[in-house]
Write an enzyme that holds these catalytic residues in place. Structure first.
Site, PDB file in Angstrom:
ATOM      1  CB  ILE A 179      -0.907   0.063   1.251  1.00 20.99           C
ATOM      2  CG1 ILE A 179      -1.725  -1.207   1.400  1.00 20.99           C
ATOM      3  CG2 ILE A 179      -1.807   1.268   1.207  1.00 20.99           C
ATOM      4  CD1 ILE A 179      -2.399  -1.303   2.760  1.00 20.99           C
TER       5      ILE A 179
ATOM      6  CB  VAL B 108       1.667  -0.059   4.947  1.00 20.60           C
ATOM      7  CG1 VAL B 108       0.330  -0.626   5.389  1.00 20.60           C
ATOM      8  CG2 VAL B 108       2.256   0.834   6.035  1.00 20.60           C
TER       9      VAL B 108
ATOM     10  CG  ASP C   3       4.261  12.273  12.149  1.00 25.62           C
ATOM     11  OD1 ASP C   3       4.329  13.446  11.721  1.00 25.62           O
ATOM     12  OD2 ASP C   3       4.565  11.283  11.457  1.00 25.62           O
TER      13      ASP C   3
HETATM   14  P1  ATP Z   1       4.943   7.804   6.257  1.00 27.60           P
HETATM   15  O1  ATP Z   1       6.397   8.025   6.462  1.00 27.60           O
HETATM   16  O2  ATP Z   1       4.501   7.887   4.836  1.00 27.60           O
HETATM   17  O3  ATP Z   1       4.090   8.593   7.223  1.00 27.60           O
HETATM   18  P2  ATP Z   1       4.892   5.615   7.978  1.00 27.60           P
HETATM   19  O4  ATP Z   1       6.091   4.799   7.916  1.00 27.60           O
HETATM   20  O5  ATP Z   1       4.784   6.631   9.049  1.00 27.60           O
HETATM   21  O6  ATP Z   1       4.698   6.284   6.602  1.00 27.60           O
HETATM   22  P3  ATP Z   1       2.101   4.934   8.250  1.00 27.60           P
HETATM   23  O7  ATP Z   1       1.831   6.398   8.183  1.00 27.60           O
HETATM   24  O8  ATP Z   1       1.641   4.203   9.448  1.00 27.60           O
HETATM   25  O9  ATP Z   1       3.637   4.621   8.014  1.00 27.60           O
HETATM   26  O10 ATP Z   1       1.467   4.232   6.997  1.00 27.60           O
HETATM   27  C1  ATP Z   1       1.780   4.645   5.712  1.00 27.60           C
HETATM   28  C2  ATP Z   1       0.539   4.624   4.845  1.00 27.60           C
HETATM   29  O11 ATP Z   1       0.028   3.312   4.782  1.00 27.60           O
HETATM   30  C3  ATP Z   1      -0.577   5.464   5.374  1.00 27.60           C
HETATM   31  O12 ATP Z   1      -0.507   6.765   4.903  1.00 27.60           O
HETATM   32  C4  ATP Z   1      -1.804   4.776   4.863  1.00 27.60           C
HETATM   33  O13 ATP Z   1      -2.092   5.198   3.543  1.00 27.60           O
HETATM   34  C5  ATP Z   1      -1.370   3.323   4.821  1.00 27.60           C
HETATM   35  N1  ATP Z   1      -1.826   2.598   5.997  1.00 27.60           N
HETATM   36  C6  ATP Z   1      -1.148   2.410   7.152  1.00 27.60           C
HETATM   37  N2  ATP Z   1      -1.866   1.697   8.013  1.00 27.60           N
HETATM   38  C7  ATP Z   1      -3.031   1.431   7.417  1.00 27.60           C
HETATM   39  C8  ATP Z   1      -4.203   0.721   7.784  1.00 27.60           C
HETATM   40  N3  ATP Z   1      -4.335   0.133   8.973  1.00 27.60           N
HETATM   41  N4  ATP Z   1      -5.201   0.634   6.890  1.00 27.60           N
HETATM   42  C9  ATP Z   1      -5.097   1.217   5.697  1.00 27.60           C
HETATM   43  N5  ATP Z   1      -4.039   1.892   5.281  1.00 27.60           N
HETATM   44  C10 ATP Z   1      -3.003   1.997   6.129  1.00 27.60           C
HETATM   45 MN    MN Z   2       2.578   8.230   8.291  1.00 25.49          MN
END
Ligand code: ATP
Ligand code: MN
Length: 522
Positions: free
Chosen positions: A263, A271, A409
């Site tokens: 995703i 993810v 964040d």
């Molecule tokens: P970023 O650096 O882009 O913020 P991150 O490593 O902090 O990424 P997350 O923000 O938790 O990770 O997740 C990245 C993306 O994955 C989210 O923006 C969302 O689109 C998708 N995502 C994460 N968790 C879920 C979930 N439980 N259901 C659907 N989509 C999700």
């Molecule tokens: Mn994020």
């Protein structure tokens, strides 16, 4: 090509016209009748025609006919009628001549030099086809007879010299040394192309050899670096072999049915979407769609996160003892605990399914493999936008008061719009308000939220300072952001000192559920 064609058609014509010529009165006199008179049956005989033609061809193109077995133009060779075949044969002839010329030029170029430049790559005829290379030229294939091939480097015995008096040859002899240097090139890394120097009687001076050696080593290191990079890039996509094994086990145990795809690849995680399976009859059911958050095993991105976790009293004990790999697992663990707390308080957020090392499986926010859009992406009408704002405000208060958490964040990038409401995600970095920088993080969150909703036309949206006060219940007097922040930092400092002086009970993270400490600035 034309002469060939003529040759092909001439014999029968000549055979049939032969007798007529001998009778005609020609001003140059009667041609000598060389054709053998024959019967009509002979004239019509294909067999005879073939034989005659073969004779002609033999006379006209002796080499060509000898190369190709059987008749050239006619006969059993089925391709003879083909222009392509003829063209190829002539091309071959041309190539052969070209290569012979190339060889002559090569010889001229190299002269008597022991170091020679090979023109082999420019040759047209594949060496295998080239049967008539003459004896005095290098046999391209068979290096056993390579006239340039070196003898084995003469080894000097232990005493360090051979021969006597004037003929003495020591191990320092230039020729011996040079040959030895050449032979030592074999020790270079296999990827390092040393050419065919080893096979030649090449004498490398120490100077040249050392330069080559240096280059070979630096090349080796460079290629190792490239290799390393490749390894890291797999890790960057978070599916290094160890992670793959973890994911495989989840599918194999039936907890997940399939992992359908990626995703998102963020800074700190990747993810994936997966279809849920089941964890056994009496276990709680696995959601039909899951999100798998794989925390990146490369440490680069986490270095600047130290401040979130190092000072978190829940982790303080453990942090100092942990290696970086374990710290990454701690991020995953932290996200799990924070999500659990949030769910308990009724905040819309993913539900944790399981945590295995740095891989967190949770419920999927979205439908049919399509993740819910971020607030940043979705186009909401003003009513929904207002609704979203009040919901976010409420969630921030719940988060602070009921979960004792600051998202840290929070922005339109970490809020999803799904089923007509806002869902909070990405809480691995969330901290307790008493974290030495907890209130600063809260103020930053407030600023993001306030700016986003104000920009999107929500007139009711509070300013960042107002929002901060409403969420935290803390009241500051400052009327500008800089002073406000200074007041926040001062309070953090007071709290920090208080904790140090009064030896506040440091809770262990594993339970993580005792009453969190709270602020009071009244
Ligand atoms: P970023 O650096 O882009 O913020 P991150 O490593 O902090 O990424 P997350 O923000 O938790 O990770 O997740 C990245 C993306 O994955 C989210 O923006 C969302 O689109 C998708 N995502 C994460 N968790 C879920 C979930 N439980 N259901 C659907 N989509 C999700
Ligand atoms: Mn994020």
């Amino acid at each position: 090509m034309d002469p060939v064609r003529v040759a092909a058609v001439t014999p029968p014509v000549e055979a049939s016209q032969g007798p007529a010529w001998s009778q005609s009165k020609c001003p140059w006199g009667a041609p000598k009748n060389t054709t053998i008179s024959c019967s009509l049956a002979d004239v019509m005989s294909e067999q005879l025609a073939k034989e005659l033609q073969l004779e002609e061809e033999n006379a006209a193109f002796p080499e060509v006919v000898s190369v190709v077995e059987g008749p050239f133009i006619t006969g059993e060779n089925v391709d003879t009628s083909s222009d392509l075949m003829l063209a190829q044969m002539l091309q071959m002839e041309f190539d052969r001549e070209y290569d012979a010329q190339l060889r002559r030029e090569e010889k001229k170029f190299n002269g008597d030099s022991k170091v020679s430049i090979s023109f082999e790559n420019y040759r047209k005829v594949h060496p295998f086809e080239d049967s008539d290379s003459s004896e005095d030229e290098v046999d391209w294939q068979d290096t056993r007879h390579d006239p340039y091939r070196a003898d084995k480097p003469t080894t000097t015995p232990k005493k360090g010299f051979i021969g006597k008096g004037k003929d003495i040859t020591t191990k320092h002899d230039e020729v011996v040394c040079g040959r030895k240097n050449t032979a030592r090139m074999e020790n270079f890394a296999p990827e390092f192309q040393v050419g065919d120097g080893i096979g030649m009687d090449l004498k490398l001076s120490n100077h040249v050899f050392n330069a080559l050696k240096q280059h070979a080593y630096s090349e080796e290191r460079r290629s190792a670096r490239l290799h390393e990079k490749k390894e890291h890039s797999t890790a960057e996509k978070a599916v290094d072999p160890k992670t793959r094994l973890l994911l495989y086990k989840m599918v194999n145990s039936g907890m997940l049915e399939t992992i359908t795809g990626c995703i998102s690849t963020g800074k700190e995680s990747v993810v994936f979407h997966a279809n849920g399976g089941s964890m056994g009859d009496d276990a709680k059911p696995v959601p039909s769609e899951c999100a798998i958050k794989v925390f990146k095993t490369t440490l680069n991105e986490f270095k600047n996160r130290d401040k979130y976790i190092k000072d978190d009293y829940r982790f303080k004990d453990r942090f100092s003892k942990l290696n970086p790999r374990k710290i990454i697992r701690m991020w995953a663990e932290k996200e799990m605990h924070n999500l659990t707390r949030m769910r308990k308080a009724g905040i819309p957020c993913p539900e944790v399914v399981t945590l295995k090392k740095h891989v967190l499986v949770m419920s999927f926010i979205g439908q049919d493999q399509v993740p819910a859009p971020k607030l940043k992406e979705v186009k909401l009408n003003s009513e929904d936008m207002k609704k979203a704002y009040y919901q976010v405000l409420h969630m921030m208060q719940q988060l602070y008061k009921e979960c004792s958490l600051v998202h840290a964040d929070l922005s339109e990038y970490n809020m999803l719009w799904h089923g007509g409401q806002v869902w909070l995600i990405d809480v691995s970095q969330s901290v307790e308000p008493t974290h030495p920088h907890g209130l600063e993080f809260l103020f930053r969150d407030c600023r993001n939220v306030s700016q986003f909703f104000q920009k999107n036309g929500v007139s009711e949206a509070l300013s960042d300072r107002e929002l901060f006060s409403v969420v935290s219940g803390l009241n500051f007097t400052a009327d500008n952001d800089a002073d406000f922040l200074a007041e926040i930092e001062a309070l953090e400092k007071i709290n920090e000192d208080h904790i140090q002086n009064h030896g506040k009970k440091v809770s262990s993270f594993s339970s993580g559920e005792e009453d969190p400490p709270t602020f009071c600035n009244k």
